[in-house]
Write an enzyme that holds these catalytic residues in place. Structure first.
Site, PDB file in Angstrom:
ATOM      1  N   LYS A 210       0.774  -1.304   0.090  1.00 26.40           N
ATOM      2  CA  LYS A 210       0.074   0.032   0.096  1.00 26.40           C
ATOM      3  C   LYS A 210       0.801   1.194  -0.086  1.00 26.40           C
ATOM      4  O   LYS A 210       1.872   1.226   0.718  1.00 26.40           O
ATOM      5  CB  LYS A 210      -0.859  -0.275   1.123  1.00 26.40           C
ATOM      6  CG  LYS A 210      -1.841   1.072   1.431  1.00 26.40           C
ATOM      7  CD  LYS A 210      -2.659   0.865   2.533  1.00 26.40           C
ATOM      8  CE  LYS A 210      -3.655   2.151   2.855  1.00 26.40           C
ATOM      9  NZ  LYS A 210      -4.711   1.717   4.043  1.00 26.40           N
TER      10      LYS A 210
ATOM     11  N   SER B 143      -9.897   1.592   3.281  1.00 27.05           N
ATOM     12  CA  SER B 143      -8.861   2.463   2.536  1.00 27.05           C
ATOM     13  C   SER B 143      -7.867   1.582   1.646  1.00 27.05           C
ATOM     14  O   SER B 143      -7.275   2.241   0.573  1.00 27.05           O
ATOM     15  CB  SER B 143      -8.128   3.494   3.078  1.00 27.05           C
ATOM     16  OG  SER B 143      -7.229   2.755   4.106  1.00 27.05           O
TER      17      SER B 143
ATOM     18  N   SER C 255      -9.750  -0.805   7.153  1.00 33.36           N
ATOM     19  CA  SER C 255      -9.350  -0.584   5.997  1.00 33.36           C
ATOM     20  C   SER C 255      -8.387  -1.816   5.421  1.00 33.36           C
ATOM     21  O   SER C 255      -8.155  -1.595   4.426  1.00 33.36           O
ATOM     22  CB  SER C 255      -8.308   0.511   6.191  1.00 33.36           C
ATOM     23  OG  SER C 255      -8.946   1.862   6.209  1.00 33.36           O
TER      24      SER C 255
END
Lengths: 105, 489
Positions: free
Chosen positions: B77, B152, B176
């Site tokens: 990420k 997210s 997330s």
């Protein structure tokens, strides 16, 4: 939601934006007032909970005073740290001139 | 042997590389080719580090790089700092930022021989549940590209779901990792707070943020956890406990298993029937495998979202104060009269609307006259939530519940309705507030508008009880074929 019923006014939003160092357009201030008002209205339900005698929980781990050995260690490289600066001069972060001719802040 | 990424998990691939059935170079090329073919449509990666990845793979093949993950291609990420490429947190604020250092979690994967393929898309500063608040691009759900992959960590979820990597790193502040895992049919683990170092993770809410893996299988997630876990001198909030050597031994049985269910996780009319069915079936599955099902009471569950949106925003307003247009990140090109205007214009231009909303909400909750009414009250209710879990885990080994109320929603459906977006995390935030562990597991699919969409179930476990939690998860996985399901891309 009308601003009258909102837990937060447009003036409050402008004040908070100032504290948070965010420039807002008039349109944003208006839009955010409605949205933040809706969220604050939802948050208000926390008022229902019996919190008498309850200690606040700021952190899930019960850690205090996490120390490392007081020993010399290599520091960060200055040039590497300055490499991301929007502007620099020699070993310094550079900002635009921010004081008027009269000086004084 | 040619490698088919759609039929193996990470450990299977690792074993194929270790036994030289497949070279690390071949594995890396296979994934890079898939990225080249599919990333334009899926938007999972923001940046791909082809050359570096192939060099590392060559070093694995020549024996220069060894380790438990030797040659395994992994995505990260874009919240994790890497000393190569950019680290943007999907924000204009960090559009050109190049980190001088690498996050501990990423470093530990590389030290074990992993090949990092690139950085994945996410909601800006990890604030969102749909991967729509990115400054540039946004990941789509590989099962239906008109739908969100969740957020997210949506890019990491999409990358694993579409086999654009063997596994991926994400972060979970309020759900997330688990929510996007549920929406993409992958395994998503949020470890206990303090399990894995946060050093080098762009900070959102520091008492809630936790790094964790997206994986194809429970054993993959467990191995990644074991490799990343443990005390880090660079993060004073990593727990000072020794990582159990058997943390990743997921095939061990759990004796006298007790599965907890809570009525608070069956919100009246809120759960999609297919989600509720998946949870009910899982309860029956565990019962038929000798588990005792116990009802536990988590009376403060419904206050999780309001507590979260005070605590997380308060912490973010403080953490994001560092973006001042002076030291690093975006600086306004407009003329300014004073330093405050430099800060204010730089931040207004660098942050997107959701970040601004949260910074303002947090600033408000911490401001003079409101601190007790909002922040302090929220922290007291947070302790109530933690006490609920402490009591529950005296009676059960894990709590079984939905991960989300429904499968993936449409892109744009909730993007200008913050409150409705926040309610996505209704079943996930409490684990972050209490600091406990949670894992989302693929639980089959349901047909919506002619497309099969994944559904997830969630298991919550006590702090630092991941070894047991993952064994319980493995039991479910072993009894079902859900993890083998793949989207047709």
């Amino acid at each position: 939601m009308s601003n009258q019923a909102s837990p937060i006014s447009e003036d409050d939003v402008r004040h908070v934006a100032k504290l948070a160092r965010l420039t807002l357009t008039d349109e944003q201030a208006h839009h955010f007032t409605d949205q933040l008002g809706a969220v604050l209205g939802y948050i208000a339900q926390l008022g229902e909970v019996d919190i008498d005698g309850v200690e606040p929980l700021a952190h899930p781990l019960d850690l205090t005073n996490v120390f490392r050995d007081d020993a010399e260690q290599p520091g960060d490289d200055r040039d590497a740290m300055l490499a991301n600066a929007p502007d620099r001069q020699d070993a310094f972060f550079k900002v635009p001139k921010v004081l008027g001719d009269g000086g004084g802040a | 042997m040619t490698l088919d990424p759609t039929t193996t998990d990470m450990v299977g691939l690792r074993d194929s590389i270790a036994s030289k059935q497949v070279s690390a170079t071949e594995a890396t090329r296979t994934y890079l080719d898939r990225i080249a073919a599919h990333n334009d449509g899926l938007g999972a990666y923001l940046e791909v580090h082809d050359e570096r990845a192939l060099q590392r793979a060559a070093d694995v093949d020549s024996g220069k790089i060894t380790g438990e993950l030797a040659g395994v291609p992994i995505a990260v990420k874009d919240l994790f700092c890497t000393s190569y490429g950019h680290t943007t947190a999907s924000s204009r604020m960090l559009e050109h930022y190049r980190s001088p250092f690498t996050a501990t979690a990423v470093q530990r994967l590389e030290d074990a021989g992993a090949v990092i393929l690139g950085k994945t898309s996410m909601d800006e500063f990890a604030m969102g549940s749909s991967c729509e608040t990115c400054f540039r691009g946004g990941a789509k759900n590989p099962w239906d590209t008109t739908r969100v992959p969740g957020g997210s960590s949506g890019g990491s979820a999409a990358a694993v779901a579409a086999d654009l990597c063997a596994a991926a790193l994400g972060s979970d502040t309020g759900g997330s990792i688990r929510q996007p895992a549920a929406l993409t049919g992958t395994v998503g683990l949020k470890p206990t707070y303090g399990r894995i170092s946060r050093y080098g993770m762009v900070a959102f809410a520091s008492s809630l943020d936790q790094c964790g893996p997206f994986a194809r299988s429970v054993r993959d997630a467990a191995l990644l956890l074991r490799i990343m876990a443990g005390k880090d001198p660079m993060d004073g909030t990593t727990a000072p406990i020794v990582v159990e050597p058997d943390l990743a031994d997921v095939d061990q049985p759990v004796e006298s298993l007790r599965i907890g269910i809570a009525k608070q996780y069956i919100l009246e009319g809120a759960n999609d029937p297919a989600v509720q069915q998946a949870v009910d079936n899982a309860v029956k599955f565990y019962e038929s495998h000798g588990a005792t099902v116990v009802e536990v009471d988590l009376p403060h569950t419904r206050y999780g979202i309001p507590v979260y949106y005070v605590v997380a925003t308060a912490e973010c307003s403080s953490n994001l104060a560092r973006y001042d247009g002076v030291h690093f990140g975006h600086r306004t090109g407009e003329p300014v009269n004073d330093i405050v205007e430099l800060f204010s214009k730089s931040r207004a231009e660098g942050f997107g609307d959701e970040v601004k909303r949260r910074v303002m909400l947090g600033t408000y909750a911490l401001s003079s006259g409101y601190y007790d009414a909002y922040y302090n009250r929220a922290l007291k209710v947070r302790r109530r939530i933690k006490q609920d879990f402490d009591d529950a885990f005296l009676q059960c080994d894990a709590i079984l519940c939905p991960t989300t109320t429904a499968p993936a929603f449409k892109i744009g459906e909730k993007s200008d309705d913050p409150l409705s977006m926040y309610l996505n995390d209704v079943y996930t935030v409490n684990a972050n507030l209490a600091g406990i562990a949670g894992v989302s597991l693929p639980a089959g699919t349901t047909e919506v508008d002619g497309k099969q969409l994944p559904i997830g179930i969630q298991l919550l476990g006590d702090a630092f009880a991941e070894a047991k939690l993952l064994r319980i998860a493995r039991l479910y996985e072993e009894g079902h074929a859900h993890s083998a399901l793949r989207p047709s891309i």
